[in-house]
Design a protein around this motif. Structure first.
Motif, PDB file in Angstrom:
ATOM      1  N   ASP A 101      43.087  43.964  44.006  1.00  0.00           N
ATOM      2  CA  ASP A 101      42.705  42.553  43.895  1.00  0.00           C
ATOM      3  C   ASP A 101      41.918  42.369  42.587  1.00  0.00           C
ATOM      4  OD1 ASP A 101      41.897  39.946  44.161  1.00  0.00           O
ATOM      5  OD2 ASP A 101      40.534  40.307  45.851  1.00  0.00           O
ATOM      6  N   TYR A 102      42.489  41.605  41.659  1.00  0.00           N
ATOM      7  CA  TYR A 102      41.863  41.418  40.344  1.00  0.00           C
ATOM      8  C   TYR A 102      40.960  40.183  40.286  1.00  0.00           C
ATOM      9  CZ  TYR A 102      45.369  44.810  38.797  1.00  0.00           C
ATOM     10  OH  TYR A 102      46.149  45.938  38.646  1.00  0.00           O
ATOM     11  N   SER A 103      40.879  39.438  41.366  1.00  0.00           N
ATOM     12  CA  SER A 103      40.190  38.140  41.325  1.00  0.00           C
ATOM     13  C   SER A 103      38.700  38.260  41.013  1.00  0.00           C
ATOM     14  CB  SER A 103      40.384  37.403  42.657  1.00  0.00           C
ATOM     15  OG  SER A 103      39.830  38.142  43.736  1.00  0.00           O
ATOM     16  N   GLY A 104      38.098  39.404  41.293  1.00  0.00           N
ATOM     17  CA  GLY A 104      36.666  39.560  41.058  1.00  0.00           C
ATOM     18  C   GLY A 104      36.314  40.005  39.651  1.00  0.00           C
ATOM     19  N   LYS A 150      36.303  39.738  35.410  1.00  0.00           N
ATOM     20  CA  LYS A 150      36.241  38.727  34.362  1.00  0.00           C
ATOM     21  C   LYS A 150      37.218  39.032  33.225  1.00  0.00           C
ATOM     22  CE  LYS A 150      32.901  36.339  31.370  1.00  0.00           C
ATOM     23  NZ  LYS A 150      31.494  36.319  30.887  1.00  0.00           N
ATOM     24  N   LEU A 157      43.161  41.840  34.335  1.00  0.00           N
ATOM     25  CA  LEU A 157      44.215  41.107  35.025  1.00  0.00           C
ATOM     26  C   LEU A 157      45.441  42.005  35.175  1.00  0.00           C
ATOM     27  CD1 LEU A 157      43.089  39.168  32.408  1.00  0.00           C
ATOM     28  CD2 LEU A 157      44.140  37.435  33.850  1.00  0.00           C
ATOM     29  N   SER A 158      46.350  41.588  36.033  1.00  0.00           N
ATOM     30  CA  SER A 158      47.630  42.270  36.169  1.00  0.00           C
ATOM     31  C   SER A 158      48.613  41.732  35.128  1.00  0.00           C
ATOM     32  CB  SER A 158      48.194  42.034  37.575  1.00  0.00           C
ATOM     33  OG  SER A 158      49.484  42.593  37.693  1.00  0.00           O
TER      34      SER A 158
END
Length: 348
Positions: free
Chosen positions: A240-243, A245, A248-249
């Motif tokens: 999960d990359y949402s956390g 800054k 990213l994927s």
């Protein structure tokens, strides 16, 4: 009819996609029908990818009855791996094999623990009309370790991989950076090698290790730096990359090398992707954080230290190397041996 098969149906990127682009975009091939081989779990992704690019392509599931029919009747057969053991090429068919990378890790009879795959790969190459190799090093490895010397009767094609052409396309790089809003960013690609077998414990261990790295790297990158990550599919869907800054994927809609072309730096470990990324003389950093452990289970044709790229062991060293200006010194011998045929229009 042209049959394209990447990674035994598991790969919709790379050399086969480069051929697909040429077949779909060049009017010279408008009378050719194209069939792209997929497996069940990536059929939907393949259709979404082809639709995004505007390519009208028929897909077929590998090992299905329909697949066998196309495999037996297509005039042109192209793969970057091997067709199934039951395949026997007809005399009227034309078979091109590109393989999928300059080998760092041992193959064929030099890789004892995986020797069971050797016979079918050897059989495939003995059926090839054309075998493409990006350099003499790769050609010589295949001839020796798949025991093709004095047996292979087809033609050897020494030229750059078709997938590499996009890496030289500056117009594509500028346009895609603008489209993705990355004009003022330093883009770093992280493409590590898959480790281990398809076991839940190993997937979980790799996920934990990667998350530790990403947290450390994210805290050290500046606002104008972005790390884009491309992982093996067994691990990719667990991150999960949402956390983050700055992490990213890779954008899923784009073919891997299409996006790699906008990247300024490549970070990898034992993956052959560094042979490709170095062709347009972009910076490569090796991050083999588990070098001793990995080398105890997997042989290589030469030590990593023989390569002209900086090697780092932890995330602090990695970020320092990312921030260091300039490319890699003493790279002329590497270019001569591995990138002598680099070209901006190989697929055509």
């Amino acid at each position: 009819l042209v049959l394209l098969e990447g990674g035994q149906g598991k790969n919709i990127n790379g050399n086969m996609f480069a051929f697909l682009r040429e077949l779909c975009e060049n009017p010279e091939w408008k009378d050719y029908q194209v069939v792209y081989v997929v497996v069940g779990n990536n059929e939907k992704k393949a259709h979404e990818r082809f639709e995004f690019y505007g390519y009208h392509v028929m897909t077929v599931i590998r090992n299905s009855k329909e697949y066998c029919r196309y495999l037996a009747t297509a005039k042109y057969l192209l793969t970057d791996n091997s067709f199934p053991p039951y395949f026997n090429k007809r005399e009227e068919q034309i078979y091109l094999n590109t393989w999928h990378g300059t080998p760092l890790k041992t193959l064929g009879k030099s890789e004892i623990q995986n020797v069971k795959s050797m016979a079918n790969i050897q059989k495939n190459y003995l059926m090839c009309d054309y075998a493409l190799f990006p350099n003499e090093f790769t050609r010589d490895i295949f001839m020796k370790d798949y025991m093709l010397e004095n047996l292979y009767k087809g033609k050897i094609v020494l030229c750059d991989y078709p997938r590499n052409s996009i890496l030289f396309d500056k117009k594509h790089e500028i346009n895609l950076r603008e489209k993705l809003g990355l004009q003022e960013k330093q883009i770093i690609a992280y493409m590590p090698t898959w480790r281990g077998a398809n076991r839940k414990a190993e997937i979980k261990a790799q996920q934990k290790q990667l998350m530790t790295f990403f947290n450390e790297i994210d805290s050290q990158l500046t606002d104008n730096q972005l790390l884009y990550v491309n992982l093996h599919f067994l691990v990719a869907d667990t991150i999960d990359y949402s956390g983050f800054k700055h992490i990213l994927s890779f954008p899923k809609q784009y073919e891997t090398y299409d996006f790699l072309a906008v990247c300024d730096i490549l970070v990898t470990d034992y993956s052959s992707v560094f042979f490709d990324f170095a062709c347009p003389q972009k910076k490569v950093i090796l991050f083999p954080y588990d070098l001793e452990e990995y080398m105890s289970t997997r042989g290589t044709y030469f030590p990593l230290e023989n390569l002209p790229f900086p090697i780092v062991q932890n995330t602090e060293q990695l970020v320092e190397e990312i921030d260091r200006a300039g490319g890699d010194e003493h790279i002329d011998a590497f270019f001569h041996q591995y990138c002598a045929y680099r070209c901006s229009d190989t697929a055509r």
